[in-house]
Enzyme design. Structure first.
Site, short mmCIF file in Angstrom:
data_model
loop_
_atom_site.label_atom_id
_atom_site.label_comp_id
_atom_site.label_asym_id
_atom_site.label_seq_id
_atom_site.Cartn_x
_atom_site.Cartn_y
_atom_site.Cartn_z
CG HIS A 52 -2.00 -1.08 1.09
ND1 HIS A 52 -2.99 -1.24 2.03
CD2 HIS A 52 -2.23 -2.02 0.13
CE1 HIS A 52 -3.78 -2.24 1.67
NE2 HIS A 52 -3.33 -2.73 0.53
CD GLU A 54 -1.28 3.69 4.06
OE1 GLU A 54 -2.37 3.80 4.66
OE2 GLU A 54 -1.13 3.06 2.99
CB ALA A 164 -15.63 5.73 -29.77
CB SER A 178 -16.90 0.87 -35.74
OG SER A 178 -16.29 -0.36 -35.40
NE ARG A 194 -11.16 -1.57 -23.71
CZ ARG A 194 -10.79 -2.09 -24.87
NH1 ARG A 194 -9.58 -2.63 -24.99
NH2 ARG A 194 -11.61 -2.07 -25.91
CG ASP A 210 -16.12 -3.56 -33.72
OD1 ASP A 210 -16.36 -3.48 -34.94
OD2 ASP A 210 -16.69 -2.85 -32.86
CG LEU A 214 -13.25 -6.74 -25.19
CD1 LEU A 214 -14.39 -7.62 -24.69
CD2 LEU A 214 -13.73 -5.34 -25.49
CD GLU A 313 -14.61 -0.81 -24.12
OE1 GLU A 313 -14.49 -0.89 -25.36
OE2 GLU A 313 -13.64 -0.74 -23.35
CB SER A 321 -30.09 -3.80 -21.92
OG SER A 321 -28.70 -3.98 -21.75
#
Length: 384
Positions: A52, A54, A164, A178, A194, A210, A214, A313, A321
């Protein structure tokens, strides 16, 4: 008692550090150690599983931490997770005073860290939301950790709709092309989104057209988001070599949700996917939407898996939905200065849409950022 301007200056430095790294599902945290007015150590939490903030600050400070003041943006943890409690390290290093940006709503912490430090004789002060200068810093910290804080406070994943598009709202041409609507700079920022989410979710159409990976392809990303695909009829299967990037679980984990339809035998394809390491889960169709994977159940299942946030995305039907189910919390809409047109061209939001303008969800706390020749609009969704 209000903190001094010097205290606020060091806390602002801790806030700068907190913006670094990709710690999902953990919070962004920055820490600064100051002794006799001199910075002796600083750090931030780079990724889940790493020490962490600290601890990195202590590594820099060494023996100078004894009797010093620690400025930390979030309440130090006091429980064992992947790493030991930071409160133990603070006490052992002899820190005299701790200035905390805000308490951690994680029920394993939530004031317990502060109490443990005070019980050990450490002076602890928290930023005061009723002081204007301190409240401004708290507001920054709320924004930096909006995803983590929502997850802890509501026990539900934070959901962002990302798209986009051209200036006229088209995410693809009428032929489905696209690539690429937005610039490389905009796409780099999309990769950052992401990396800030625990899962990236798309519909099967996006995969089929596409062929995306991902993944968050940025330096410093150690933990890739879970790739989630809504595939009603389970059209994806190992024989489709062109879709191997998203099915290759060496890059990142993949989870496919589909429907259990009596007229379709999807079990064999599901079994083949599982043999590749892809996770699958079937839902029974719901009345009113017999050919759509129920997103309410998807979110419930992901929450049960410990997923803190979801970046939705694509495409327009999938995004709609989540909006229609009132599950989406935020938008990140990228606009390129192009006009695609076409009545049949896909848009960022499809579905049924609202009947009356008065019923439309609003976007508040809107920000606008220029990315090369493109723009990204971000804001919080408010439902009527």
């Amino acid at each position: 008692m209000a903190l001094t301007e010097t205290d606020l200056r060091w806390m602002r430095r801790a806030v700068q550090l907190a913006r670094r790294g990709f710690p999902v599902p953990n919070p962004h945290v920055g820490a600064v150690i100051v002794k006799d007015g001199v910075l002796v150590g600083e750090g931030y939490h780079p990724y889940a599983g790493a020490p962490h903030a600290e601890i990195f600050a202590f590594q820099q400070a060494g023996d100078a931490a004894h009797g010093a003041t620690l400025y930390v943006t979030l309440e130090p943890c006091c429980h064992y997770g992947r790493t030991p409690p930071c409160t133990n390290a603070i006490i052992e290093r002899g820190i005299q005073r701790v200035v905390v940006g805000m308490t951690d709503p994680n029920n394993q912490v939530d004031g317990k860290g502060v109490n443990q430090l005070r019980a050990a004789g450490v002076q602890v002060e928290l930023l005061n939301p009723h002081n204007s200068a301190e409240a401004k810093i708290i507001e920054e910290l709320e924004a930096i950790n909006r995803i983590y804080l929502y997850w802890r406070r509501h026990n539900r994943p934070f959901i962002t709709l990302k798209a986009a598009m051209s200036l006229d709202g088209k995410i693809a041409t009428r032929t489905g092309d696209s690539k690429w609507i937005t610039s490389e700079q905009a796409r780099r920022y999309a990769h950052r989104l992401r990396a800030e989410h625990a899962a990236v979710l798309v519909g099967a159409e996006t995969i089929l057209k596409d062929r995306p990976q991902l993944t968050a392809r940025l330096r410093g990303v150690r933990n890739q988001p879970l790739r989630v695909i809504l595939d009603t009829h389970l059209r994806l299967h190992p024989a489709m070599k062109q879709y191997q990037p998203v099915l290759n679980t060496k890059q990142a984990e993949t989870l496919v949700y589909h429907l259990q339809l009596p007229e379709e035998d999807t079990e064999e394809r599901a079994r083949q996917l599982r043999e590749m390491g892809v996770q699958t889960k079937a839902f029974f169709p719901e009345p009113g939407q017999p050919m759509r994977v129920p997103v309410e159940q998807v979110v419930q299942d992901l929450a049960a898996r410990g997923i803190s946030s979801i970046l939705v995305e694509g495409g327009g039907q999938v995004a709609a939905s989540f909006l229609e189910a009132r599950l989406a919390n935020r938008i990140a809409y990228f606009y390129a200065p192009k006009l695609i047109g076409g009545a049949e061209a896909r848009t960022a939001l499809e579905g049924l849409g609202v009947t009356n303008v008065a019923d439309a969800p609003r976007v508040k706390n809107v920000s606008l950022r220029k990315l090369g020749g493109d723009w990204v609009v971000e804001g919080d969704i408010e439902y009527p």
